[in-house]
Write a protein that holds these residues in place. Structure first.
Motif, short mmCIF file in Angstrom:
data_model
loop_
_atom_site.label_atom_id
_atom_site.label_comp_id
_atom_site.label_asym_id
_atom_site.label_seq_id
_atom_site.Cartn_x
_atom_site.Cartn_y
_atom_site.Cartn_z
N VAL A 85 37.58 28.71 42.95
CA VAL A 85 37.74 30.16 42.90
C VAL A 85 38.31 30.52 41.54
CG1 VAL A 85 38.79 32.18 43.96
CG2 VAL A 85 38.18 30.21 45.37
N CYS A 86 37.62 31.40 40.83
CA CYS A 86 38.13 31.83 39.53
C CYS A 86 39.29 32.80 39.75
CB CYS A 86 37.04 32.50 38.71
SG CYS A 86 37.65 33.09 37.13
N THR A 87 40.40 32.56 39.07
CA THR A 87 41.55 33.46 39.21
C THR A 87 41.86 34.11 37.87
OG1 THR A 87 43.05 31.61 38.87
CG2 THR A 87 42.57 32.19 41.14
N GLY A 88 40.84 34.28 37.06
CA GLY A 88 41.01 35.02 35.81
C GLY A 88 41.35 36.48 36.11
N THR A 89 41.70 37.22 35.08
CA THR A 89 42.18 38.58 35.30
C THR A 89 41.15 39.47 35.98
OG1 THR A 89 43.27 38.25 33.20
CG2 THR A 89 43.47 40.41 34.18
N ALA A 90 39.91 39.39 35.50
CA ALA A 90 38.88 40.25 36.08
C ALA A 90 38.69 39.92 37.55
CB ALA A 90 37.56 40.09 35.32
N CYS A 91 38.68 38.64 37.87
CA CYS A 91 38.49 38.22 39.26
C CYS A 91 39.70 38.59 40.10
CB CYS A 91 38.22 36.72 39.33
SG CYS A 91 36.64 36.27 38.57
N TYR A 92 40.88 38.48 39.50
CA TYR A 92 42.11 38.87 40.19
C TYR A 92 42.06 40.35 40.58
CZ TYR A 92 47.00 40.37 40.54
OH TYR A 92 48.18 40.95 40.95
N ILE A 93 41.65 41.17 39.59
CA ILE A 93 41.56 42.62 39.83
C ILE A 93 40.54 42.91 40.93
CG2 ILE A 93 40.90 44.84 38.74
CD1 ILE A 93 43.28 43.96 37.32
N GLN A 94 39.46 42.13 40.95
CA GLN A 94 38.37 42.41 41.89
C GLN A 94 38.49 41.63 43.20
OE1 GLN A 94 37.08 45.02 40.69
NE2 GLN A 94 35.28 44.64 39.45
N GLY A 95 39.64 40.98 43.43
CA GLY A 95 39.88 40.43 44.76
C GLY A 95 39.75 38.93 44.94
N ALA A 96 40.10 38.13 43.91
CA ALA A 96 40.07 36.68 44.08
C ALA A 96 41.10 36.22 45.12
CB ALA A 96 40.34 35.98 42.75
N GLY A 97 42.22 36.95 45.18
CA GLY A 97 43.28 36.59 46.13
C GLY A 97 42.78 36.60 47.56
N ALA A 98 41.98 37.61 47.89
CA ALA A 98 41.45 37.72 49.25
C ALA A 98 40.50 36.55 49.55
CB ALA A 98 40.70 39.04 49.41
N LEU A 99 39.77 36.10 48.54
CA LEU A 99 38.87 34.95 48.74
C LEU A 99 39.68 33.72 49.11
CD1 LEU A 99 36.27 35.22 45.82
CD2 LEU A 99 36.11 36.14 48.14
N ILE A 100 40.77 33.50 48.39
CA ILE A 100 41.59 32.32 48.64
C ILE A 100 42.22 32.39 50.04
CG2 ILE A 100 43.67 31.08 47.90
CD1 ILE A 100 42.90 31.88 45.01
N GLU A 101 42.74 33.58 50.38
CA GLU A 101 43.32 33.74 51.72
C GLU A 101 42.28 33.46 52.79
OE1 GLU A 101 45.28 37.53 52.45
OE2 GLU A 101 46.46 37.17 50.63
#
Lengths: 540, 174
Positions: free
Chosen positions: B89-105
């Motif tokens: 899972v990419c956790t770069g800034t753009a991905c963070y803003i667009q919901g990478a956290g929800a993917l990990i959860e």
């Protein structure tokens, strides 16, 4: 070989495809590939062969910029620039027959049409990316046909090293990796070192989250970077170069390897390049996932096979770099600017941009913005134009909140300062930096305190651990931010956080630590109320 | 005349060691080939175990502590075997803003695996990356080497489950 011989060679290559009038270009850079460009390429290639349309060929090309609309396909006259092409967006393999018909008849497929005169394309000025989306990145001949290696041959046969450096100095090009150090000055410093073993390094360790300019340049036009490196090596008297590239970019690595192999076979890299006395060999070194390796001294430690930990400067790499030898390190985009400067002259380049930032800059637009992708604009373009015109504004009817530039070393700019022209110095006055060119737009749903915590988490885990302020300071700051986000901290903790920002900034060894507090400081500067809202009410 | 130092013998008959050895030989067993040697071990075996690190250290005439120090410094090197499938899972800034956290959860809930870990049955490893450079497709994930973008948690979980199931079906068919 001189420039006329090269022109003859280009003519020879042109004749190979003399019958071709129209090109169907399929973007196969990483972003479009992820959206399914490969099946599109295959369907078009098969269709083109079957249709027996000799005046037409299907060609894979690099990034055309508008990643959010990928896969992109362009129909254009042979070797015509991108702005004269008919562009199609969100193409699938099923669309191939219609596209082939349109290439034959000239009638556009309205359903897939993507206007090339929209501000996203029209407002750009492409120098670094002039071949990107036009040239086949795996084709040496294709690059030569478009005038590639002309600048190198011109430098080798018609100019002295000092004249090359003078041209770069006149152009006033500044390092595109983020530091903005004058390139000509850097080159002349290394050139002045006593003759002997010298090295040229291309820093392709693009670790900034949200930045993908270097990746796109290497995937789209790798020969351009090699040409720039060879010119640099000639100018400073080096015979060996390294490209330090992230292992996370497999496609870029593969295309670069192909480019080096083909350039070597053609005699454009290696011994007695183009039958001159100049020797230059290039090797690729893979990174292994460490943000700190973007720092030049850490990068060199990594090339030498060790842990990528920076060391104090001076001595600067120009004096004592790789294995103690004078070393020139520039970023991918900096090298990509060199060939046009030699070709068209430093004065031409210096005519573009602002007073103290010349030329163009490639930016990666990402986040909450309609047109995500890669753009190249003249220095000094107002930030508002980039976001509202070129980027197409914020999707979903939401309001703009901030734009983050410069990655974890940069800062967030609020609405009130959007009219600022983008160049090295104006961004600094706002407490942020140009960085390598990542631009991440945030809408009203983003919490700036959480964004600051995100960046601090990044810096904490990427700290190499060598110096205490960075190793322990970033961890403490992250802890404080975490407590503020969770509503467990008071005004005292906020004061402590601000104090730590100063200490870490002032005492860290390298750029990673020195700039780690920037996202916190810039969000505190413009969005302090958001922090205060989350503080525990001490009185209560 | 300098004596040629004796090279250590390959740790086992596994042919993949020859690939590793070739990488080191190409650079003349130079010290600076360490990272490349570790890359080639990981390409061949999927991760770096103690045997591999001892072999590389002996071949390049380096202390094991240095090899271990380098292997643990870089995020890309794995010291444990990985699952049959990988999801980065990419956790770069753009991905963070667009919901990478929800993917990990979502992955944690569905597959009971945290970033950096492998599921107990060895089917899936979940990792995070700092930025895969596919910011235009945020949030981006790399599944078995293929980048996919603009996924939400349900779509990602379904895709991974399909990938794992597909492999089991192939195994049964054989």
């Amino acid at each position: 070989m001189n420039v006329d011989d090269l022109e003859e060679l280009a003519d020879l290559h042109r004749q190979e495809h003399a019958a071709v009038k129209t090109e169907i270009r399929v973007c196969t850079a990483a972003s479009c590939q992820s959206s399914g460009a490969q099946p599109v390429l295959e369907a078009l290639t098969a269709g083109c062969e079957a249709s027996e349309h000799p005046g037409c060929r299907v060609k894979q090309v690099g990034c055309m910029g508008l990643c959010s609309a990928g896969p992109l396909v362009a129909i254009a006259a042979k070797d015509a620039p991108l702005d004269q092409a008919q562009l199609y967006r969100d193409v699938t393999a099923a669309d191939a027959p219609e596209i082939l018909t349109s290439a034959k008849t000239g009638a556009p497929v309205e359903r897939l049409h993507c206007p090339i005169d929209m501000p996203f394309f029209a407002r750009q000025q492409r120098i670094v990316l002039e071949n990107s989306g036009v040239v086949d990145p795996n084709s040496f001949k294709g690059y030569v046909v478009l005038g590639g290696y002309r600048a190198m041959v011109q430098a080798l046969t018609e100019m002295t090293p000092a004249e090359v450096i003078a041209e770069v100095t006149t152009s006033a090009l500044r390092g595109r990796g983020g530091g903005g150090y004058p390139t000509g000055l850097k080159w002349s410093t290394v050139a002045k070192m006593p003759a002997g073993q010298k090295y040229v390094i291309c820093n392709a360790d693009e670790g900034d989250p949200g930045a993908f300019m270097d990746r796109a340049i290497l995937e789209s036009d790798p020969h351009r970077v090699l040409e720039g490196m060879a010119i640099a090596a000639y100018a400073i008297g080096a015979n060996k170069g390294f490209v330090y590239i992230r292992a996370e970019y497999p496609l870029a690595v593969e295309r670069l390897k192909t480019a080096i192999r083909k350039a070597k076979r053609a005699g454009f890299i290696g011994h007695h390049i183009c039958e001159t006395e100049f020797n230059f060999d290039i090797e690729i070194r893979l990174g292994a996932g460490a943000f700190v390796c973007g720092e030049e001294t850490a990068l060199m430690a990594s090339i030498e096979g060790g842990r990528g930990q920076p060391r104090p400067r001076p001595p600067y790499p120009a004096e004592s770099g790789l294995w103690g030898c004078p070393t020139l390190i520039n970023n991918v985009e900096t090298y990509a600017n060199i060939a046009p400067i030699v070709r068209d002259g430093g004065d031409w380049f210096a005519g573009i941009g602002t007073e103290r930032s010349k030329g163009t800059k490639v930016f990666a637009l990402a986040g909450a913005i309609c047109n995500t992708g890669l753009i190249e604009v003249p220095m000094g373009t107002p930030l508002r134009d980039i976001i509202e015109d070129i980027g197409g504004g914020i999707p979903g009817g939401k309001a703009f909140k901030a734009v983050q530039t410069g990655g974890p070393s940069g800062g967030c700019i609020p609405e009130a300062h959007l009219d600022i022209p983008v160049d090295y110095d104006s961004l600094k006055t706002l407490g942020t930096i140009m960085g390598s060119g990542g631009m991440i737009v945030m809408d009203e749903t983003s919490s700036m305190v959480e964004v600051a915590r995100f960046f601090m988490e990044f810096c904490m885990s990427e700290s190499c651990g060598k110096c205490i302020p960075c190793r322990a300071g970033t961890a403490q700051m992250h802890g404080l931010l975490d407590r503020i986000v969770k509503g467990e901290a008071g005004a005292q903790e906020l004061a402590l956080l601000e104090e730590l920002c100063e200490v870490v900034q002032a005492t860290s060894l390298c750029g990673l630590g020195q700039t780690a507090p920037n996202p916190v400081l810039s969000t505190l500067r413009y969005f302090r109320a958001e922090y205060e809202q989350r503080l525990l009410d001490q009185a209560a | 005349m300098t004596m040629q130092r004796a090279r250590p013998s390959l740790p086992s008959n596994d042919k993949r060691w020859k690939l590793v050895n070739a990488t080191m030989r190409r650079s003349g067993y130079a010290e600076h080939a360490l990272i490349e040697a570790l890359h080639s071990v990981q390409d061949a075996f999927g991760y770096l175990d103690e045997d591999a690190m001892i072999f590389v250290a002996d071949s390049l005439d380096l202390p094991l502590s240095k090899v271990f120090g380098v292997a643990t410094f870089y995020h890309l090197f794995m010291l444990k075997p990985q699952g049959r499938h990988s999801c980065v899972v990419c956790t770069g800034t753009a991905c963070y803003i667009q919901g990478a956290g929800a993917l990990i959860e979502g992955l944690e809930q569905r597959f009971d695996v945290n970033p950096g870990e492998t599921t107990e049955d060895g089917a899936l490893s979940v990792m995070t990356a700092r930025c895969v450079g596919a910011c235009g497709l945020a949030p981006a994930v790399v599944i078995d080497g293929q980048v996919s973008g603009k996924l939400d948690s349900n779509a990602l979980n379904a895709k991974l489950a399909g990938q794992i199931k597909g492999q089991i079906r192939e195994e049964i068919a054989q």
